[in-house]
Design an enzyme around this catalytic site. Structure first.
Site, PDB file in Angstrom:
ATOM      1  N   CYS A  12       0.865  -1.189   0.000  1.00 10.03           N
ATOM      2  CA  CYS A  12       0.000   0.000   0.000  1.00 10.03           C
ATOM      3  C   CYS A  12       0.903   1.241   0.000  1.00 10.03           C
ATOM      4  O   CYS A  12       2.123   1.149   0.166  1.00 10.03           O
ATOM      5  CB  CYS A  12      -0.885   0.004   1.243  1.00 10.03           C
ATOM      6  SG  CYS A  12       0.076   0.167   2.749  1.00 10.03           S
ATOM      7  N   HIS A  41       4.797  -5.398   8.972  1.00 13.73           N
ATOM      8  CA  HIS A  41       4.560  -6.767   9.428  1.00 13.73           C
ATOM      9  C   HIS A  41       4.662  -7.753   8.269  1.00 13.73           C
ATOM     10  O   HIS A  41       3.676  -8.348   7.847  1.00 13.73           O
ATOM     11  CB  HIS A  41       3.194  -6.858  10.122  1.00 13.73           C
ATOM     12  CG  HIS A  41       3.227  -6.352  11.526  1.00 13.73           C
ATOM     13  ND1 HIS A  41       2.121  -5.876  12.190  1.00 13.73           N
ATOM     14  CD2 HIS A  41       4.260  -6.257  12.411  1.00 13.73           C
ATOM     15  CE1 HIS A  41       2.468  -5.514  13.413  1.00 13.73           C
ATOM     16  NE2 HIS A  41       3.759  -5.727  13.571  1.00 13.73           N
ATOM     17  N   HIS A  74       3.362   1.961  11.694  1.00 13.29           N
ATOM     18  CA  HIS A  74       2.336   1.978  12.747  1.00 13.29           C
ATOM     19  C   HIS A  74       2.521   3.104  13.751  1.00 13.29           C
ATOM     20  O   HIS A  74       1.697   3.284  14.638  1.00 13.29           O
ATOM     21  CB  HIS A  74       2.364   0.653  13.528  1.00 13.29           C
ATOM     22  CG  HIS A  74       2.353  -0.557  12.662  1.00 13.29           C
ATOM     23  ND1 HIS A  74       3.415  -1.422  12.553  1.00 13.29           N
ATOM     24  CD2 HIS A  74       1.406  -1.041  11.841  1.00 13.29           C
ATOM     25  CE1 HIS A  74       3.122  -2.393  11.714  1.00 13.29           C
ATOM     26  NE2 HIS A  74       1.914  -2.188  11.261  1.00 13.29           N
ATOM     27  N   CYS A  96       2.765   6.078   8.749  1.00  9.11           N
ATOM     28  CA  CYS A  96       1.821   6.315   7.657  1.00  9.11           C
ATOM     29  C   CYS A  96       0.925   7.516   8.000  1.00  9.11           C
ATOM     30  O   CYS A  96       0.406   7.605   9.121  1.00  9.11           O
ATOM     31  CB  CYS A  96       0.960   5.072   7.434  1.00  9.11           C
ATOM     32  SG  CYS A  96      -0.263   5.352   6.148  1.00  9.11           S
ATOM     33  N   HIS A 124      -1.978  -4.217  19.163  1.00  7.00           N
ATOM     34  CA  HIS A 124      -1.354  -3.794  17.906  1.00  7.00           C
ATOM     35  C   HIS A 124      -0.566  -2.499  18.129  1.00  7.00           C
ATOM     36  O   HIS A 124      -1.042  -1.592  18.816  1.00  7.00           O
ATOM     37  CB  HIS A 124      -2.433  -3.580  16.834  1.00  7.00           C
ATOM     38  CG  HIS A 124      -1.859  -3.442  15.459  1.00  7.00           C
ATOM     39  ND1 HIS A 124      -1.363  -2.252  14.984  1.00  7.00           N
ATOM     40  CD2 HIS A 124      -1.669  -4.350  14.472  1.00  7.00           C
ATOM     41  CE1 HIS A 124      -0.910  -2.435  13.755  1.00  7.00           C
ATOM     42  NE2 HIS A 124      -1.081  -3.703  13.417  1.00  7.00           N
ATOM     43  N   GLU A 126      -0.060   0.085  16.359  1.00  4.38           N
ATOM     44  CA  GLU A 126      -0.751   1.329  15.975  1.00  4.38           C
ATOM     45  C   GLU A 126      -1.680   1.789  17.107  1.00  4.38           C
ATOM     46  O   GLU A 126      -1.713   2.975  17.467  1.00  4.38           O
ATOM     47  CB  GLU A 126      -1.569   1.091  14.699  1.00  4.38           C
ATOM     48  CG  GLU A 126      -2.397   2.297  14.306  1.00  4.38           C
ATOM     49  CD  GLU A 126      -3.353   2.006  13.154  1.00  4.38           C
ATOM     50  OE1 GLU A 126      -2.996   1.233  12.248  1.00  4.38           O
ATOM     51  OE2 GLU A 126      -4.463   2.558  13.177  1.00  4.38           O
ATOM     52  N   CYS A 186      -8.330   3.011   6.701  1.00  5.94           N
ATOM     53  CA  CYS A 186      -7.679   3.680   5.568  1.00  5.94           C
ATOM     54  C   CYS A 186      -8.240   3.187   4.237  1.00  5.94           C
ATOM     55  O   CYS A 186      -8.847   2.116   4.148  1.00  5.94           O
ATOM     56  CB  CYS A 186      -6.166   3.494   5.627  1.00  5.94           C
ATOM     57  SG  CYS A 186      -5.625   1.884   5.068  1.00  5.94           S
ATOM     58  N   SER A 214       0.622  -9.850  10.453  1.00  5.97           N
ATOM     59  CA  SER A 214       0.050  -8.669   9.798  1.00  5.97           C
ATOM     60  C   SER A 214      -1.443  -8.574  10.087  1.00  5.97           C
ATOM     61  O   SER A 214      -2.225  -9.451   9.705  1.00  5.97           O
ATOM     62  CB  SER A 214       0.299  -8.758   8.287  1.00  5.97           C
ATOM     63  OG  SER A 214      -0.595  -7.909   7.598  1.00  5.97           O
ATOM     64  N   ASN A 216      -3.709  -6.398   8.911  1.00  2.00           N
ATOM     65  CA  ASN A 216      -4.614  -6.203   7.772  1.00  2.00           C
ATOM     66  C   ASN A 216      -4.767  -7.485   6.967  1.00  2.00           C
ATOM     67  O   ASN A 216      -5.829  -7.758   6.418  1.00  2.00           O
ATOM     68  CB  ASN A 216      -4.169  -5.005   6.922  1.00  2.00           C
ATOM     69  CG  ASN A 216      -2.968  -5.294   6.064  1.00  2.00           C
ATOM     70  OD1 ASN A 216      -3.099  -5.830   4.983  1.00  2.00           O
ATOM     71  ND2 ASN A 216      -1.781  -4.961   6.552  1.00  2.00           N
TER      72      ASN A 216
END
Ligand code: SF4
Length: 274
Positions: A12, A41, A74, A96, A124, A126, A186, A214, A216
């Site tokens: 991404c 990740h 993150h 990000c 996590h 983030e 996002c 990961s 996502n």
């Protein structure tokens, strides 16, 4: 067997940007380059960066004084940022911008008297980062739950599944006079989730490639599995089991936001040769 490779695969925007920043620092050759935790990740990419000289550390005390610390996608915790300033360490911020947006909304909500709820996974990085900028004065929810409060503000981990976020936000309506919601999932996550749902119903087997760590990728797997029970989360072609493809006509192939193209390419080739 037909392999349907989804449009939204590969790194991404945020991951590509972070990798570019870290490799640029290595190329400059002006000191050891560290990342606080893995920059993304994906173990294969992190190993490639290690071979180029990037050093992931768990703790800032492991960074030498003349080293350069790159913040991962993150984000970092507020106390880590303070430590870097105090020690005068050189740093490059590869957080990000979509993660920073979560933080910005969360801080705004708290400042304006809202009890802040972060929909996401409390373990996590983030979520830990965002929570730290609230001085840990926030509530992390992974599923719908009623909370009493006059004003509640809600943000989401960027990679959360949309249905989970919707349910968490809706579940808060009963316990508060005012609920203010920022959908901070996002765009990359939204596009991938939408495409995975659409494709999983059209194929016989769905493959989701990405790091087992990961978030996502794990969400994509969960979403696809609800539509197509024969969905598998794999990291590399070594995880493929030929039995999965016995007698099937179509396989869908995609990856998480931190899964490099070379892994998708190798899976694509392998599947076509089964
Ligand atoms: S998944 Fe979204 S928030 Fe995470 S790095 Fe990629 S663009 Fe940024």
């Amino acid at each position: 067997m037909e392999v349907i490779r989804l449009k939204h695969t590969g790194f991404c925007f945020g991951v590509r940007r972070a990798i570019e920043r870290v490799t640029k620092e290595v190329d400059k050759g002006q000191g050891k380059v560290y990342t606080l935790g893995p920059i993304i990740h994906n173990p294969q990419t992190v190993n490639m960066l290690k071979e180029q000289g990037v050093i992931p550390v768990d703790d800032l005390s492991q960074v030498e004084n003349d080293g350069i610390v790159v913040f991962r996608t993150h984000g970092i915790r507020k106390e880590e940022e303070a430590y870097i300033c105090e020690k005068g360490l050189k740093s490059i911020d590869a957080t990000c911008p979509f993660v920073k947006r979560v933080r910005k909304h969360a801080v705004y909500l708290r400042k304006h008297g809202y009890k802040v709820v972060i929909a996401g996974d409390k373990n996590h990085p983030e979520v830990k980062s965002v929570l730290s900028y609230l001085d840990n004065d926030g509530i992390v929810l992974r599923e719908s739950c009623s909370i009493e409060g006059r004003k509640i503000g809600v943000v989401s981990q960027t990679t959360l599944n949309w249905e989970t976020f919707r349910d968490i936000a809706a579940g808060l309506l009963g316990g508060a006079e005012e609920v203010r919601v920022y959908n901070t999932i996002c765009r990359s996550t939204r596009e991938r989730q939408k495409e995975v749902v659409e494709t999983a119903g059209l194929v016989d087997v769905m493959l989701i490639a990405g790091g087992k760590n990961s978030s996502n990728t794990a969400r994509l797997y969960e979403i696809a599995k609800q539509v197509q029970p024969r969905t598998y989360h794999i990291e590399t072609e070594g995880d493929l089991d030929p039995e999965w493809f016995s007698g099937i006509r179509k396989v869908g192939l995609t990856g998480g936001a931190s899964t490099p193209d070379f892994i998708i390419d190798s899976l694509d080739r392998r599947l076509k040769n089964l």
